[in-house]
Every structure is written in structure tokens, then in C-alpha cells.
Design a protein around this motif. Structure first.
Motif, mmCIF file in Angstrom:
data_model
loop_
_atom_site.group_PDB
_atom_site.id
_atom_site.type_symbol
_atom_site.label_atom_id
_atom_site.label_comp_id
_atom_site.label_asym_id
_atom_site.label_seq_id
_atom_site.Cartn_x
_atom_site.Cartn_y
_atom_site.Cartn_z
ATOM 1 N N ALA A 105 0.829 -1.209 0.000
ATOM 2 C CA ALA A 105 0.000 0.000 0.000
ATOM 3 C C ALA A 105 0.860 1.254 0.000
ATOM 4 O O ALA A 105 0.486 2.271 -0.604
ATOM 5 C CB ALA A 105 -0.928 -0.005 1.215
ATOM 6 N N ARG A 106 2.010 1.205 0.658
ATOM 7 C CA ARG A 106 2.903 2.366 0.676
ATOM 8 C C ARG A 106 3.333 2.731 -0.737
ATOM 9 O O ARG A 106 3.286 3.905 -1.140
ATOM 10 C CB ARG A 106 4.144 2.065 1.533
ATOM 11 C CG ARG A 106 3.859 1.842 2.992
ATOM 12 C CD ARG A 106 5.068 1.285 3.712
ATOM 13 N NE ARG A 106 6.209 2.159 3.661
ATOM 14 C CZ ARG A 106 6.489 3.106 4.555
ATOM 15 N NH1 ARG A 106 5.679 3.288 5.580
ATOM 16 N NH2 ARG A 106 7.568 3.850 4.441
ATOM 17 N N GLY A 112 0.687 6.501 -6.973
ATOM 18 C CA GLY A 112 -0.541 7.126 -7.448
ATOM 19 C C GLY A 112 -0.596 8.607 -7.137
ATOM 20 O O GLY A 112 -0.980 9.415 -7.991
ATOM 21 N N LEU A 113 -0.177 8.987 -5.930
ATOM 22 C CA LEU A 113 -0.200 10.398 -5.540
ATOM 23 C C LEU A 113 0.799 11.220 -6.346
ATOM 24 O O LEU A 113 0.458 12.292 -6.882
ATOM 25 C CB LEU A 113 0.108 10.524 -4.045
ATOM 26 C CG LEU A 113 0.142 11.941 -3.468
ATOM 27 C CD1 LEU A 113 -1.207 12.612 -3.636
ATOM 28 C CD2 LEU A 113 0.550 11.909 -1.998
ATOM 29 N N LEU A 114 2.036 10.731 -6.470
ATOM 30 C CA LEU A 114 3.056 11.487 -7.209
ATOM 31 C C LEU A 114 2.708 11.594 -8.689
ATOM 32 O O LEU A 114 2.876 12.660 -9.302
ATOM 33 C CB LEU A 114 4.419 10.818 -7.040
ATOM 34 C CG LEU A 114 5.022 10.837 -5.632
ATOM 35 C CD1 LEU A 114 6.361 10.118 -5.622
ATOM 36 C CD2 LEU A 114 5.185 12.261 -5.126
ATOM 37 N N ALA A 115 2.209 10.503 -9.276
ATOM 38 C CA ALA A 115 1.838 10.541 -10.686
ATOM 39 C C ALA A 115 0.681 11.508 -10.917
ATOM 40 O O ALA A 115 0.660 12.246 -11.910
ATOM 41 C CB ALA A 115 1.467 9.138 -11.173
ATOM 42 N N ALA A 174 5.899 7.910 -16.475
ATOM 43 C CA ALA A 174 5.113 7.314 -17.551
ATOM 44 C C ALA A 174 3.628 7.606 -17.377
ATOM 45 O O ALA A 174 2.917 7.892 -18.354
ATOM 46 C CB ALA A 174 5.351 5.805 -17.606
ATOM 47 N N ILE A 175 3.147 7.561 -16.146
ATOM 48 C CA ILE A 175 1.725 7.842 -15.898
ATOM 49 C C ILE A 175 1.460 9.339 -15.961
ATOM 50 O O ILE A 175 0.469 9.789 -16.554
ATOM 51 C CB ILE A 175 1.299 7.272 -14.534
ATOM 52 C CG1 ILE A 175 1.443 5.748 -14.526
ATOM 53 C CG2 ILE A 175 -0.144 7.653 -14.208
ATOM 54 C CD1 ILE A 175 1.200 5.126 -13.168
ATOM 55 N N GLY A 176 2.346 10.129 -15.366
ATOM 56 C CA GLY A 176 2.114 11.571 -15.283
ATOM 57 C C GLY A 176 2.101 12.265 -16.626
ATOM 58 O O GLY A 176 1.246 13.130 -16.881
ATOM 59 N N ALA A 237 -4.327 6.652 -11.613
ATOM 60 C CA ALA A 237 -2.886 6.407 -11.526
ATOM 61 C C ALA A 237 -2.593 5.120 -10.774
ATOM 62 O O ALA A 237 -1.673 4.371 -11.147
ATOM 63 C CB ALA A 237 -2.208 7.590 -10.833
ATOM 64 N N ILE A 238 -3.344 4.826 -9.722
ATOM 65 C CA ILE A 238 -3.141 3.578 -8.985
ATOM 66 C C ILE A 238 -3.455 2.377 -9.870
ATOM 67 O O ILE A 238 -2.730 1.371 -9.875
ATOM 68 C CB ILE A 238 -4.000 3.570 -7.711
ATOM 69 C CG1 ILE A 238 -3.468 4.595 -6.710
ATOM 70 C CG2 ILE A 238 -4.027 2.184 -7.073
ATOM 71 C CD1 ILE A 238 -4.317 4.747 -5.473
ATOM 72 N N LEU A 239 -4.535 2.470 -10.636
ATOM 73 C CA LEU A 239 -4.872 1.387 -11.563
ATOM 74 C C LEU A 239 -3.797 1.233 -12.636
ATOM 75 O O LEU A 239 -3.435 0.108 -13.016
ATOM 76 C CB LEU A 239 -6.228 1.659 -12.208
ATOM 77 C CG LEU A 239 -7.446 1.579 -11.282
ATOM 78 C CD1 LEU A 239 -8.701 2.041 -12.019
ATOM 79 C CD2 LEU A 239 -7.634 0.160 -10.756
#
Length: 311
Positions: A105-106, A112-115, A174-176, A237-239
Motif C-alpha cells: 500500500a505504501r 498514485g499520488l506522485l503521478a 510514464a503515468i504523469g 494512476a493507482i490502476l
């Protein structure tokens, strides 16, 4: 000297009062926001679910220890069934799956938060500048935005993650850099609406430059939209992180929910019936993504009450 000290104190007093007034207004605005947010049951449920995952994730070194991912000193046997000792069973290396889910989870929440922050920052910058300057700059920038919109986001993220070194930073980038176009479109539309208001014309007439108008007048008015968009993008982003890790494009040395799903697939958990290997990380991804979505919708309705009326 006495006169100078008196003058300095006289000039400092209004500044202190202005800062105190500004802080009091911010506190009142935060309290008003929280009162309105509590009226959305779905948003409160989403926030409670996030706390249920975030608190154990922050306390993971104390709850499960930093050696939970060590394969050389696993506490159990490979693929043990759930029991009192191992509530979620063990993985193919004999590691405690509950501890891995908590530790993962960490990583998943952080990525997810940073992206999402990177995506929203790029989208906000492009949206505000395109809405403010207009002309050829806006035309070029928005055509680039349209190109990113029509391209499959996951395909672009996979391409970037493939050519870049395998690390958490690669996943974040890559996500961002592939999910910002939606934010840019929304922020530009809001910027165009804000710039038609009379006080923008007054600011220009008084000599306000581009930086002053965008920073002092436009940006504060688009921040509620940006905040709501951030909470919505975190779930995506988490997904996306879980998908990239599941495809083997994540950091192999880091434990995340997507990496656990990849390990379960490689261990043949689906065909062998080891459901406890798949269900905990899969449910965690689904619940956290839903929780962020609920929080984002609640923030959106609080920021723009007309949305609640129209729905």
C-alpha cells in the motif's frame, strides 16, 4: 530614533493584522469546506476507506517490519492457506501475504499520488497558459493536447516504461506525462470563463502583467477544479501502476499491489485455486480506486454546488 521606531511599528502593525485576517479567512474557508463535505455520505465513506489503508501503510515498518519482503527468511511455507497465523495466507516464497499487502500500500499510494500531482501540474500549467495567452500558442498547445487525448494512455505509458529504466520514478513519469490532457482541457475552459470577468479587465487597466493575472486571479479560481481533478486522477494512476507492474514493467525489487498480482499469475494461482493470493491485492486496488473517486466527486460537488443540483 524614537520617531523611526514608532514609524516602523506603525507600518508593521497593519501587515500583522492583514496576515492574521488572511489566516482567519483560510481557517474559516477550510471549516466551511469540511462542513459541506460531511454532507456527502459517499465522500465520507471514501475518506474513511482511504484512512483505513493509509494509516496502516504509514505504520507499516512498525506493524509488519521492513523485512517482510525478504525471501531468504520467510516465516511460512509456500502457498499456505489462510490461518490464524497468516490471515491472508502466504505467497509462493512463504512470505506473509497480509504484511505484503500492507507494505505494498505504501508503494501503490505513493506512486498514485506522485503521478497524479505530476499529471495535474502539467495539465494546469498548459490549461492556464493556453486559456490566458490564446492565439497561435493556444492553437499549437491544444492540438498537441488533442493528439494525446486520442492516443491510448496505457499504450503510451507502456511504451515509456519499456524504454526507460525500471524504477518507481519511471512509473510515475510514464503515468504523469500521459494523463494530463483531460486536466488541461478542463482548466483551459475554466480559465477562459474566469478571464471574461470584470475584475480581470480592471487588473489589466491597473497595469497587472500576465504573471500577476494568472497567479493572483486565474489560478485561485481554478484551484477547486484542480483539487477535484487530482483526487480523481489518483485512482486512475493507482490502476495504471498496478497494470504496469502486472505486465512486469515495474521495479522488480519493490513490493506493490500490481507486483503481487504478477507474482500470483506467475505462480499459477488462478489455475491452482490459490484464491487468497489474488483476492487481497485485487480488492485493495478496487477499494482504494473507488474511495478516491468518491472523494473526488464529493470535492467536485462542494467546489461547484450546481453539480449537485443538476444531478
Amino acid at each position: 530614533m524614537t520617531a523611526d521606531n514608532g514609524t516602523a511599528k506603525g507600518q508593521a502593525a497593519p501587515t500583522v493584522r492583514a496576515r492574521s485576517l488572511a489566516w482567519r479567512r483560510r481557517r474559516d474557508a477550510a471549516a466551511r469546506f469540511w462542513r459541506q463535505y460531511r454532507g456527502h455520505r459517499a465522500g465520507v465513506f471514501g475518506l474513511a476507506a482511504l484512512l483505513l489503508f493509509a494509516v496502516p501503510a504509514l505504520a507499516a515498518p512498525l506493524l509488519v517490519g521492513s523485512d517482510v519482503a525478504d525471501v531468504t527468511d520467510a516465516p511460512g511455507g509456500p502457498l499456505e492457506d489462510p490461518s490464524a497465523r497468516f490471515p491472508f495466507g502466504t505467497d509462493r516464497f512463504g512470505r506473509n501475504l497480509l504484511g505484503l499487502v500492507i507494505w505494498g500500500a505504501r508503494v501503490s499510494l505513493l506512486v498514485g499520488l506522485l503521478a497524479a500531482v505530476l499529471s495535474v501540474a502539467i495539465g494546469t500549467l498548459i490549461g492556464v497558459t493556453a486559456g490566458h495567452f490564446k492565439g497561435w500558442y493556444a492553437t499549437v498547445v491544444m492540438r498537441i493536447t488533442d493528439w494525446f487525448l486520442v492516443m491510448p494512455t496505457l499504450v503510451l505509458a507502456i511504451a515509456l516504461a519499456t524504454v526507460m529504466p525500471r524504477s518507481l520514478l519511471t512509473i510515475v513519469v510514464a503515468i504523469g506525462v500521459t494523463t494530463w490532457p483531460t486536466t488541461a482541457r478542463l482548466v483551459r475552459a475554466q480559465t477562459l470563463a474566469v478571464e471574461t470577468r470584470p475584475y480581470i479587465e480592471r487588473a489589466r487597466a491597473l497595469g497587472g502583467g500576465h504573471r500577476h493575472i494568472m497567479a493572483r486571479h486565474v489560478l485561485p479560481n481554478v484551484m477547486p477544479l484542480v483539487l477535484a481533478q487530482t483526487t480523481l486522477i489518483i485512482s486512475s494512476a493507482i490502476l495504471a501502476e498496478a497494470t504496469l507492474a502486472f505486465l512486469g514493467l515495474g521495479d522488480p525489487t519493490v513490493v506493490s499491489w500490481g507486483a503481487l498480482l504478477q507474482d500470483a499469475r506467475e505462480a499459477g494461482a488462478v489455475s491452482s485455486g490459490h484464491w487468497w493470493y489474488l483476492v487481497p491485492p485485487g480488492v485493495a486496488i478496487a477499494v482504494v480506486a473507488l474511495a478516491f473517486t468518491l472523494c473526488g466527486r464529493a470535492v467536485e460537488q462542494v467546489s461547484n454546488p450546481r453539480l449537485g443540483v443538476s444531478r
